[in-house]
Design a protein around this motif. Structure first.
Motif, PDB file in Angstrom:
ATOM      1  N   ILE A 107      36.937 -21.808  32.961  1.00 23.09           N
ATOM      2  CA  ILE A 107      36.284 -19.909  33.794  1.00 23.09           C
ATOM      3  C   ILE A 107      36.477 -19.193  33.828  1.00 23.09           C
ATOM      4  CG2 ILE A 107      34.794 -19.574  34.862  1.00 23.09           C
ATOM      5  CD1 ILE A 107      34.070 -22.332  35.862  1.00 23.09           C
ATOM      6  N   PRO A 108      38.056 -19.253  34.069  1.00 17.79           N
ATOM      7  CA  PRO A 108      38.539 -18.045  34.363  1.00 17.79           C
ATOM      8  C   PRO A 108      39.072 -17.157  32.461  1.00 17.79           C
ATOM      9  CG  PRO A 108      39.955 -18.580  35.257  1.00 17.79           C
ATOM     10  CD  PRO A 108      39.241 -19.821  35.027  1.00 17.79           C
ATOM     11  N   ASN A 144      35.671 -15.669  32.041  1.00 17.02           N
ATOM     12  CA  ASN A 144      35.347 -14.437  31.928  1.00 17.02           C
ATOM     13  C   ASN A 144      36.502 -13.096  32.036  1.00 17.02           C
ATOM     14  OD1 ASN A 144      33.479 -15.557  34.147  1.00 17.02           O
ATOM     15  ND2 ASN A 144      35.214 -16.022  35.722  1.00 17.02           N
ATOM     16  N   SER A 145      37.156 -13.565  31.400  1.00 17.96           N
ATOM     17  CA  SER A 145      38.332 -12.748  30.570  1.00 17.96           C
ATOM     18  C   SER A 145      37.700 -12.355  29.291  1.00 17.96           C
ATOM     19  CB  SER A 145      39.842 -13.016  31.114  1.00 17.96           C
ATOM     20  OG  SER A 145      39.759 -14.127  30.200  1.00 17.96           O
ATOM     21  N   HIS A 146      37.708 -12.920  28.811  1.00 17.26           N
ATOM     22  CA  HIS A 146      36.663 -12.267  27.115  1.00 17.26           C
ATOM     23  C   HIS A 146      37.626 -12.629  26.766  1.00 17.26           C
ATOM     24  CE1 HIS A 146      32.836 -12.382  29.014  1.00 17.26           C
ATOM     25  NE2 HIS A 146      32.486 -12.195  28.211  1.00 17.26           N
ATOM     26  N   TYR A 163      28.079 -22.026  30.630  1.00 13.52           N
ATOM     27  CA  TYR A 163      28.281 -20.484  28.908  1.00 13.52           C
ATOM     28  C   TYR A 163      27.370 -21.513  27.618  1.00 13.52           C
ATOM     29  CZ  TYR A 163      31.025 -19.415  33.307  1.00 13.52           C
ATOM     30  OH  TYR A 163      31.528 -18.554  34.072  1.00 13.52           O
TER      31      TYR A 163
END
Length: 115
Positions: free
Chosen positions: A35-36, A39-41, A70
């Motif tokens: 997930i990080p 979120n950081s793309h 997602y």
């Protein structure tokens, strides 16, 4: 590009679907690492070598669960799978595709087979 070495940074013994199944579950790996990434793309290599094996429940919950949260296209655009075991990479791709109920639109899922 960032890299996560699953065996060194998470566990050599990943197992189980949910956190209630044990200390190194797919759910926990998804929460702490995957997930990080989303979120950081930032495109990130997940090196899968060095673990003592991967159960389907771990892989499906970690990677399939991420695709349910997602889009599979977003997951495929940010996560690069790296392993000497091409069958392992293919299994994960399948879990991602099946989680969304459709084949991926992306023709070339980013992966590296170093074997």
């Amino acid at each position: 590009m960032n890299e996560i070495r699953l065996a060194a940074q998470f566990s050599k013994h990943p197992a189980g679907r949910y956190k209630t199944d044990g200390p190194y579950s797919g759910e926990l790996f998804r929460e702490r690492f995957l997930i990080p990434i989303i979120n950081s793309h930032e495109k990130t290599v997940i090196n899968l070598d060095g673990a003592r094996g991967y159960g389907s429940s771990f892989l499906e919950e970690a990677f399939g669960g991420l695709a349910r949260m997602y889009s599979s296209d977003l997951v495929e655009s940010l996560i690069v799978l790296d392993s000497r075991d091409s069958n392992l990479i293919q299994r994960i791709k399948t879990y991602i595709k099946e989680a969304t109920g459709r084949p991926s639109r992306k023709q070339n899922f980013f992966s590296r087979n170093i074997g």
